[in-house]
Design an enzyme around this catalytic site. Structure first.
Site, PDB file in Angstrom:
ATOM      1  N   ASP A  34       0.814  -1.213   0.000  1.00 40.22           N
ATOM      2  CA  ASP A  34       0.000   0.000   0.000  1.00 40.22           C
ATOM      3  C   ASP A  34       0.849   1.265   0.000  1.00 40.22           C
ATOM      4  O   ASP A  34       2.050   1.229   0.284  1.00 40.22           O
ATOM      5  CB  ASP A  34      -0.909   0.020   1.230  1.00 40.22           C
ATOM      6  N   LYS A  56      -3.344   3.675  -2.451  1.00 37.78           N
ATOM      7  CA  LYS A  56      -4.586   4.430  -2.569  1.00 37.78           C
ATOM      8  C   LYS A  56      -4.353   5.870  -2.157  1.00 37.78           C
ATOM      9  O   LYS A  56      -3.796   6.155  -1.104  1.00 37.78           O
ATOM     10  CB  LYS A  56      -5.672   3.811  -1.684  1.00 37.78           C
ATOM     11  N   MET A 167      -7.826   9.481   9.800  1.00 37.25           N
ATOM     12  CA  MET A 167      -8.280  10.134   8.568  1.00 37.25           C
ATOM     13  C   MET A 167      -9.265  11.264   8.871  1.00 37.25           C
ATOM     14  O   MET A 167     -10.290  11.423   8.213  1.00 37.25           O
ATOM     15  CB  MET A 167      -8.912   9.109   7.632  1.00 37.25           C
TER      16      MET A 167
END
Length: 326
Positions: A34, A56, A167
Site C-alpha cells: 500500500d 490508494k 483520517m
C-alpha cells in the site's frame, strides 16, 4: 495452493515491523503493498519476489478494492507465498475483513500478522500516553469517515477517556461541530500528528475550539491522526523522538550496490526521514516504479552517496536520479 499473509507494516518507522512480519516478508514470492507502507521495507524481499503497488490516494485509487480482491484470488491460487503489506495494523481501518471474505469464498489459506497501528505509533513518538492514571481510563479508535446514520458519543468517550480519529483532517469541521453540539468542553486538548513516527513527523497541539483554524494554518494533510483528550496535556514541547540528532532531516541514500537494510536503519534510528535508491545499469529494476511513485510524493534535502564514484560522476547531486528513474 499457496498462502496469503496480511502483514501490518507498522506506522512509519520501518523498525516497527514485527519479527514475524519480517520473516514472512523475506520469504514472499509476491508482495502487494500500500501507499502508506514505507517502501524501504521492500529491501527485505528476496531477489525473485514480485512487487505490485496497490497504493490508494484520496479519490484516486491506483487499484480499486474489488480489483485488489480479485488480484489476491489470482495470486493466492498459485503455489506461492503472497504478502499483502498494509500500513499500520491490517485489522484497524485496513479493510482486511473484505479481503479475507474474498479469500474464504475461494478456499484460499491466509494468516494475519498484526502491526503497530497509527494511534500507538503517533502518540508514543509525540510523547502522549493514550491512557493515563489521572486523565484517561479508556481509549476509542474511530474514523472520521462514518456512515450517514452513524454517530459517536463524543461526550461520553472523552469523559476520562481518549479518542484517536483516523483520517480526520478532511472532516475536521463537522467533527468539531458534533463535539460542541454534544457539549464537549471547547478547551479539551487536541493533538494533530502528521506522518507519525517518521522523520517528517509534525505534532501540533490545539483545543476543540481552535482545532479547525490550527489545521488550516499549518496546512496539515493526511496521513494525520487527531488525538482528543486530557492526555494531550502530557506533551511538554518536543519529545524524545523529535529530539533525536537527525530528526527533521530528509536524506536520500544513493549507491550502485544493493543498499543494506541495516544501513537505512542507521539513519532512521537517529530520527531522519530516509529513502534509499540503488542506481546504475546493474540496479534492481523492480524498484524503478517504487522510486517513481515515492519520489513523486516526497522531497529530500540531502543526498548521501554511499559509493564515492557517484560523487565524481555527477556534479549536480540530482542528475543521477533524473538519469536513472525518469
Amino acid at each position: 495452493m499457496g498462502k496469503v499473509y496480511f502483514v501490518g507494516a507498522g506506522s512509519g518507522d520501518p523498525e516497527l515491523l514485527t519479527l514475524k512480519g519480517k520473516r514472512v516478508l523475506e520469504s514472499a514470492d509476491v508482495i502487494i503493498y500500500d501507499r502508506l507502507v514505507h517502501p524501504v521495507l521492500l529491501y527485505l524481499a528476496k531477489d525473485s519476489a514480485r512487487f505490485i503497488y496497490s497504493g490508494k490516494y484520496p479519490k484516486n485509487h491506483v487499484l480499486k478494492q474489488k480489483n485488489i480482491n480479485q488480484l489476491l484470488v489470482e495470486v493466492g491460487q498459485r503455489d506461492q507465498i503472497v504478502v499483502r503489506l498494509k500500513g499500520g495494523d491490517p485489522g484497524i481501518f485496513g479493510r482486511v475483513g473484505e479481503e479475507i471474505s474474498t479469500l474464504q469464498s475461494e478456499g484460499i489459506r491466509y494468516e494475519i500478522v498484526p502491526g503497530v497501528t497509527a494511534a500507538s505509533a503517533a502518540s508514543s513518538y509525540s510523547g502522549i500516553p493514550l491512557t493515563h492514571r489521572e486523565y484517561s481510563s479508556k481509549l476509542t479508535l474511530a474514523t472520521a469517515h462514518r456512515q450517514a446514520d452513524e454517530s459517536i458519543d463524543f461526550k461520553g468517550l472523552t469523559a476520562n477517556g481518549t479518542i484517536c480519529l483516523y483520517m480526520g483532517v478532511e472532516k475536521v469541521k463537522s467533527t468539531q461541530q458534533k463535539l460542541l453540539e454534544q457539549e464537549v468542553s471547547p478547551q479539551l486538548p487536541v493533538a494533530i500528528v502528521e506522518w507519525g513516527s517518521l522523520g517528517r513527523q509534525r505534532t501540533i497541539t490545539a483545543t476543540i475550539q481552535t482545532m479547525v483554524g490550527t489545521i488550516e494554518e499549518h496546512q496539515v494533510q493526511n496521513p494525520a491522526l487527531i488525538i482528543l483528550g486530557e492526555v494531550v496535556s502530557c506533551r511538554k514541547g518536543a519529545d524524545w523522538f523529535e529530539q533525536l540528532p537527525l530528526f527533521g532531516h530528509k536524506i536520500l541514500l544513493l549507491d550502485t550496490e544493493k543498499i543494506d537494510f541495516e544501513t537505512i536503519l542507521a539513519y532512521t534510528q537517529q530520527g531522519a526521514d530516509v529513502y534509499a535508491i540503488q542506481v546504475g545499469e546493474h540496479r534492481d529494476q523492480r524498484f524503478d516504479e517504487v522510486h517513481q511513485w515515492y519520489l513523486s510524493d516526497h522531497s529530500f534535502d540531502e543526498v548521501v552517496y554511499l559509493d564515492e564514484e557517484l560523487t565524481r560522476m555527477y556534479k549536480n547531486q540530482w542528475d543521477v536520479l533524473n538519469e536513472q528513474i525518469n
